[in-house]
Enzyme design. Structure first.
Site, PDB file in Angstrom:
ATOM      1  N   HIS A 245      -6.399   8.632   8.613  1.00  0.00           N
ATOM      2  CA  HIS A 245      -6.575   7.775   7.109  1.00  0.00           C
ATOM      3  C   HIS A 245      -7.231   8.837   6.067  1.00  0.00           C
ATOM      4  O   HIS A 245      -7.983   9.840   6.587  1.00  0.00           O
ATOM      5  CB  HIS A 245      -7.216   6.653   7.628  1.00  0.00           C
ATOM      6  N   CYS A 295      -3.261   9.838   3.840  1.00  0.00           N
ATOM      7  CA  CYS A 295      -2.765   9.386   2.471  1.00  0.00           C
ATOM      8  C   CYS A 295      -3.655  10.003   1.533  1.00  0.00           C
ATOM      9  O   CYS A 295      -4.598  10.207   1.703  1.00  0.00           O
ATOM     10  CB  CYS A 295      -2.794   7.917   2.505  1.00  0.00           C
TER      11      CYS A 295
END
Length: 437
Positions: A245, A295
């Site tokens: 992430h 991301c």
């Protein structure tokens, strides 16, 4: 910190950044309990001496009422008396700190060409040949016309990185799949598919591949530190792949940060700093490649309408997931640094390429069964084109193909790179085994 002390630090920040020797202060600030070892390590890898001084001063303001007097004491203990007096007086110094003297540049001096009349042309040409000798003819046979169409020809050694060591170098893959409950981050189903693909791909490109799974943020830093301390002198390249992430952070070189499975994130700038020319001498002048599947923020791109002739529609799955977290406000966020020190060597971030799966600030999409869009296409392009194209060209192809995908029939993704390579980079392939001559 007392507001008055904070004001003194900020008022004298420019002179402090210019004159401070942060490396001499670390032990004292650690012994006095002002900074922890982790904080010292973060400051050390923040960049040049000025970068470290700037980061130290920024963090010092957050360390309570004892920070300012202990800082003054450390300045005196390390004989940085002028800066200590500057802060105690709360006034600018009477004379600015002197900048380091410029480096002397030595240029070869060519003798003047002799003047001659047209009658002395033969002798004049001999003099020219003596001062500017012609290159010796090459004894290497010219390639046949057939080979010119099938083999890349290296124009000169400046344009292409040496990539013929065997093995070519180390490749570290950090694959974070299962996150701790208190991290408030979902598990990254499909990341193992990405990891398996890239492990096989970089092994096929003649790299020594090490995979680490489900690392906390301190473990990520530890593995990068271990990699930076290896002797890379016999290798030509180094690769780091981050699958996790991600989030958006403030930065002064490379945007974004990658989460450990415990929640806290490691800024991409810190990740690259472990291997830059300052902190990993055996990789100086050699390409350091970073591939970030995470991301860059929480925004979802719905794209813009174009003519049907502009794109070849390619739909993502209805269950595609993102690797997003909101923008970080933690102390890991990086502030804008001051002007870097003058250097007589290569710039610190030279020979670094960071390839991001998505544009800073936006989400990156991942299929739970097939893996992420970015890694799936990157792996295929490396397989198809590593024997033909240089890395920058292949990443442009990846950018174009990923941009054709759509998640849930609506959302788009745009990869990109921060490219500080100085030469073209061609990977080894099994069929060729070495870089072109």
């Amino acid at each position: 910190m007392d507001p008055g002390h904070r004001s003194i630090l900020r008022r004298n920040r420019t002179n402090l950044v210019v004159g401070l020797k942060p490396s001499e202060l670390y032990d004292g600030l650690l012994e006095k309990g002002i900074f922890t070892q982790d904080m010292i390590d973060d400051i050390k890898i923040s960049g040049t001496r000025r970068d470290q001084a700037s980061t130290l001063l920024r963090d010092l303001e957050r360390r309570g009422s004892r920070a300012f007097p202990c800082f003054i004491q450390c300045l005196r203990e390390t004989e940085q008396h002028s800066l200590a007096e500057l802060l105690l007086d709360g006034q600018p110094p009477s004379q600015p700190l002197a900048a380091p003297p410029p480096l002397d540049i030595i240029r070869p001096v060519l003798p003047p060409l002799p003047l001659s009349s047209p009658l002395d042309r033969d002798r004049h040409e001999q003099d020219i040949a003596h001062v500017y000798p012609s290159p010796r003819p090459s004894t290497t046979p010219s390639p046949s016309p057939e080979r010119e169409h099938t083999k890349r020809i290296r124009k000169d050694s400046i344009q292409i990185y040496k990539m013929d060591a065997s093995p070519c170098g180390h490749c570290l893959i950090i694959n974070n799949v299962k996150f701790e409950p208190n991290a408030d981050l979902s598990n990254r189903t499909g990341s193992d598919v990405d990891c398996d693909k890239l492990e096989k791909r970089f092994k096929s490109l003649n790299f020594i591949v090490l995979v680490k799974t489900n690392l906390k943020h301190k473990q990520i830093r530890h593995e990068l530190s271990v990699l930076s301390k290896k002797d890379h002198s016999q290798f030509d390249c180094c690769v780091v792949v981050m699958l996790s992430h991600g989030t958006e952070v403030n930065h002064n070189r490379f945007p974004g940060a990658v989460h450990g499975v415990d929640g806290p994130a490691v800024p991409v700038q810190f990740i690259t700093n472990y291997l830059n020319g300052q902190h990993c001498p055996s990789l100086q002048g050699k390409p350091k490649l970073f591939f970030i599947q995470a991301c860059g923020g929480g925004e979802k791109d719905i794209g813009f309408e174009v003519s049907p002739d502009e794109v070849e529609p390619c739909m993502g799955g209805a269950d595609d997931q993102t690797d997003a977290m909101p923008m970080s406000s933690s102390s890991d966020s990086l502030s804008t640094s001051d002007e870097p020190d003058a250097r007589a060597t290569l710039p610190t971030p030279s020979d670094i390429l960071v390839s991001y799966s998505t544009f800073p600030g936006f989400v990156s999409w991942r299929d739970p069964l097939l893996g992420s869009w970015y890694v799936e296409i990157l792996d295929r392009i490396l397989e198809e084109s590593a024997g033909t194209y240089d890395l920058a060209t292949m990443l442009m192809i990846v950018n174009n193909e990923v941009s054709q995908n759509s998640a849930k029939g609506l959302y788009k993704q745009m990869p990109g790179s921060f490219n500080f390579l100085r030469k073209q980079l061609y990977f080894q392939t099994q069929s060729r085994g070495q870089t072109p001559a």
